[in-house]
Motif scaffolding. Structure first.
Motif, PDB file in Angstrom:
ATOM      1  N   LYS A   2      25.221 -59.774  -4.641  1.00  0.00           N
ATOM      2  CA  LYS A   2      25.837 -59.695  -5.966  1.00  0.00           C
ATOM      3  C   LYS A   2      25.439 -58.380  -6.624  1.00  0.00           C
ATOM      4  N   ARG A  42      33.812 -54.893  -3.008  1.00  0.00           N
ATOM      5  CA  ARG A  42      34.500 -56.167  -2.748  1.00  0.00           C
ATOM      6  C   ARG A  42      35.069 -56.175  -1.331  1.00  0.00           C
ATOM      7  N   CYS A  46      30.940 -57.836  -0.911  1.00  0.00           N
ATOM      8  CA  CYS A  46      30.026 -58.067  -2.041  1.00  0.00           C
ATOM      9  C   CYS A  46      30.751 -58.762  -3.181  1.00  0.00           C
ATOM     10  N   GLU A  47      29.994 -59.512  -3.943  1.00  0.00           N
ATOM     11  CA  GLU A  47      30.491 -60.063  -5.198  1.00  0.00           C
ATOM     12  C   GLU A  47      30.119 -59.053  -6.278  1.00  0.00           C
ATOM     13  N   VAL A  48      31.064 -58.685  -7.136  1.00  0.00           N
ATOM     14  CA  VAL A  48      30.848 -57.606  -8.097  1.00  0.00           C
ATOM     15  C   VAL A  48      31.200 -58.051  -9.508  1.00  0.00           C
ATOM     16  N   LYS A  49      30.347 -57.682 -10.456  1.00  0.00           N
ATOM     17  CA  LYS A  49      30.673 -57.789 -11.878  1.00  0.00           C
ATOM     18  C   LYS A  49      30.519 -56.397 -12.465  1.00  0.00           C
ATOM     19  N   TRP A  73      23.361 -63.612 -14.485  1.00  0.00           N
ATOM     20  CA  TRP A  73      24.367 -63.879 -13.452  1.00  0.00           C
ATOM     21  C   TRP A  73      23.774 -64.654 -12.311  1.00  0.00           C
TER      22      TRP A  73
END
Length: 185
Positions: A2, A42, A46-49, A73
């Motif tokens: 993340k 992504r 990967c998980e992205v914010k 998160w």
């Protein structure tokens, strides 16, 4: 993995550093680079914010809190993107800041620094400690503040304008290099 991306400053509120000759500002450039980094990560799984806000650690309740958002998160790594500036127009290059050396953050920063310098040919200003930087001090995961290049230097500014995709790809590769190394791949 993340990954929390924080393009620095906030368009319309705090534009950050400005190059009037090229009519560009830091907040817009780093947002564009951040969006591209997110796309690359992504695609790499990967998980992205991504959050660009004028509230780093609770000082401006009118905007989302960057550090609290990353911590809650919870992110595995935190990257804050910036453009450097100096009154001396000859200052140039790329540097990364971490809370302290000899840490996971330091290893992450070294991966990102190496990828940017080797891919874009920017001057290597190194990885430096910045324990007073809010986003490094108030986050709980490995965190790096990346100064892509100097918006105040004409040659660097041209790279920031014309080579955003290359900056983003280099940053994403640096992050995935770090992830692979931490996993022993």
């Amino acid at each position: 993995m993340k990954v929390f991306l924080n393009p620095g400053h906030c368009p319309g509120v705090d534009c950050g550093a400005v190059n009037n000759d090229y009519e560009v500002n830091e907040a817009v450039i780093v947002r564009e680079v951040g969006d591209l980094v997110g796309d690359y990560l992504r695609k790499a799984g990967c998980e992205v914010k991504l959050l660009q806000s004028d509230n780093l650690a609770g000082e401006n309740p009118n905007y989302p809190n960057v550090c609290a958002s990353a911590n809650n998160w919870p992110a595995d790594v935190f990257i804050s993107l910036h453009c450097n500036a100096a009154s001396a127009g000859q200052a140039n290059g790329t540097e990364c800041f971490v809370f302290s050396h000899w840490s996971a953050s330091d290893r992450l920063a070294a991966c990102i620094q190496s990828q940017i310098v080797n891919s874009l040919g920017t001057s290597d200003r190194g990885v430096k400690e910045g324990p007073r930087l809010i986003v490094l001090h108030n986050t709980t995961m490995p965190a790096v503040l990346v100064e892509l290049a100097f918006i105040s230097n004409d040659a660097d500014c041209e790279k920031l304008i014309e080579r955003k995709r290359e900056f983003a790809a280099a940053i994403a590769r640096g992050i995935t290099d770090y992830i692979a190394a931490e996993r022993g791949e």
